[in-house]
Design an enzyme around this catalytic site. Sequence first.
Site, short mmCIF file in Angstrom:
data_model
loop_
_atom_site.label_atom_id
_atom_site.label_comp_id
_atom_site.label_asym_id
_atom_site.label_seq_id
_atom_site.Cartn_x
_atom_site.Cartn_y
_atom_site.Cartn_z
N LYS A 130 14.40 48.16 2.57
CA LYS A 130 12.99 47.47 2.16
C LYS A 130 12.05 48.19 3.13
CE LYS A 130 13.95 43.88 -0.44
NZ LYS A 130 15.47 44.14 -0.88
N LYS A 210 22.88 51.99 -10.62
CA LYS A 210 23.49 50.74 -10.16
C LYS A 210 23.11 49.47 -10.94
CE LYS A 210 25.01 47.63 -6.73
NZ LYS A 210 24.41 46.80 -5.51
N LYS A 213 19.87 43.19 -10.50
CA LYS A 213 18.81 42.52 -10.89
C LYS A 213 17.61 42.97 -10.25
CE LYS A 213 19.97 38.49 -7.77
NZ LYS A 213 21.25 39.10 -7.39
P1 ADP Z 1 22.20 42.41 -7.27
O1 ADP Z 1 22.13 43.93 -7.03
O2 ADP Z 1 22.07 42.23 -8.80
O3 ADP Z 1 21.40 41.72 -6.54
P2 ADP Z 1 24.18 41.28 -5.44
O4 ADP Z 1 23.97 42.12 -4.23
O5 ADP Z 1 23.66 39.93 -5.56
O6 ADP Z 1 23.55 41.84 -6.94
O7 ADP Z 1 25.71 41.36 -5.62
C1 ADP Z 1 26.61 40.19 -5.54
C2 ADP Z 1 28.26 40.68 -5.87
O8 ADP Z 1 28.18 41.60 -6.86
C3 ADP Z 1 28.38 41.80 -4.52
O9 ADP Z 1 29.37 41.45 -4.07
C4 ADP Z 1 28.35 43.17 -5.04
O10 ADP Z 1 29.20 43.99 -4.44
C5 ADP Z 1 28.58 42.84 -6.50
N1 ADP Z 1 27.90 43.94 -7.40
C6 ADP Z 1 26.60 43.85 -7.75
N2 ADP Z 1 26.05 44.97 -8.47
C7 ADP Z 1 27.32 45.41 -8.74
C8 ADP Z 1 27.60 46.74 -9.41
N3 ADP Z 1 26.60 47.27 -10.12
N4 ADP Z 1 28.73 47.28 -9.50
C9 ADP Z 1 30.01 46.70 -8.82
N5 ADP Z 1 29.57 45.50 -7.93
C10 ADP Z 1 28.36 44.89 -8.00
#
Ligand code: ADP
Length: 346
Positions: A130, A210, A213
């Site tokens: 950030k 990747k 959201k």
């Molecule tokens: P985002 O990146 O959408 O905000 P989070 O950080 O809340 O998602 O991730 C929640 C869980 O989902 C974590 O345990 C993370 O390892 C898994 N995760 C999120 N995005 C991916 C991805 N693109 N591939 C594999 N695992 C993911």
Amino acid sequence: MRRKNNLKTQDLRLKTKLMKKTILSGIQPSGKLHIGNYFGAMRQHIRMQDEGDSFYFLANYHSLTSINNGEKLREFTTDVVLDYLALGLDPNRCTFFAQSDVPQTTELAWILGCLTPVSLMEKGVSYKDKVAQGLNPNIGLFTYPILQAADILIYHSHLVPVGEDQKQNIEICRDLAGKLNRAYDEELLIIPEEYIVKSVAIVPGIDGRKMSKSYDNTINIFDEGKSLKKRVMSIQTDSTALEDPKDPDTCNVFALIKLFADDEKKNEIAENYRAGGYGYGHAKKELLMLITDYFAEGREKRKELEKDMDYVHDVLREGGKKARQRAETVMEPIRSKTGLYRSFNA
Ligand code: ADP
Ligand code: TRP
């Protein structure tokens, strides 16, 4: 050195040997869950619910680091509960609850925070990201790993199934548990192990980065109809002409197909890619069908659950009660050892 030898470990070791292993993980209700969340986290949670005494929770305090809108947070929380239940998390086989139903978590987080050097938090990857983006992170984000450590330690968790991106937070958690035990000369907290799920690589989003959201490149688990079609059809591909052979291993569409298709289907599609005369549009249509089929049962179940929100609230109420009871058994000795005055019992 005196300290190390003096730790009162025997009682605790015996207790934990007799206990089933406690498995814990959480997910933030900060938006609709996408297929990256499913393959990277949720699927493992659902699969592991019989492998120990499992605790799964909605990390809604953590969501406050990015959401300051009560209605939105409530909506996302309900969405995530419905998603988990629809996809097979069974509240009779695990403890499923909301983080905010366990106030002991923030109580422990404060105590851990008082033992955490600022320099440790400054190394946090998410915080550093950030700052590198020129944003001005809040203190909640800065101390996020401390709250995550409390989430884990407050239940004497042994195993924490998480994706690769959470590795640093688990290391911080282990570090903080050790700091508290040493500071008070007693093994008040169990040092957990991470359980990194290596079988799933990072799931790519529709733009090839990747799936996340924060990049607005997601395909949500329960997207359907036109909106699902729109997302799938907009997956970025290269400009190889329809008649030319294509490399499945460098294609975003195929990377997603691999998650949903069985081996036979995967090989068939890979051969089509290599043979030529098979366009990305064809591959996208196959992916659309695969996703629709894969989540069909969950989609039906979710619709049923939506009609019975009383049941859904009961699940969280019961889960919260069990989680609070466990948390209190861990918190009580810590309160006493740290010398915190309390004139009431919870
Ligand atoms: P985002 O990146 O959408 O905000 P989070 O950080 O809340 O998602 O991730 C929640 C869980 O989902 C974590 O345990 C993370 O390892 C898994 N995760 C999120 N995005 C991916 C991805 N693109 N591939 C594999 N695992 C993911
Ligand atoms: N930080 C995790 C994520 O973004 C969510 C989380 C909060 C968590 N507390 C936790 C995961 C405790 C495992 C254990 O996915």
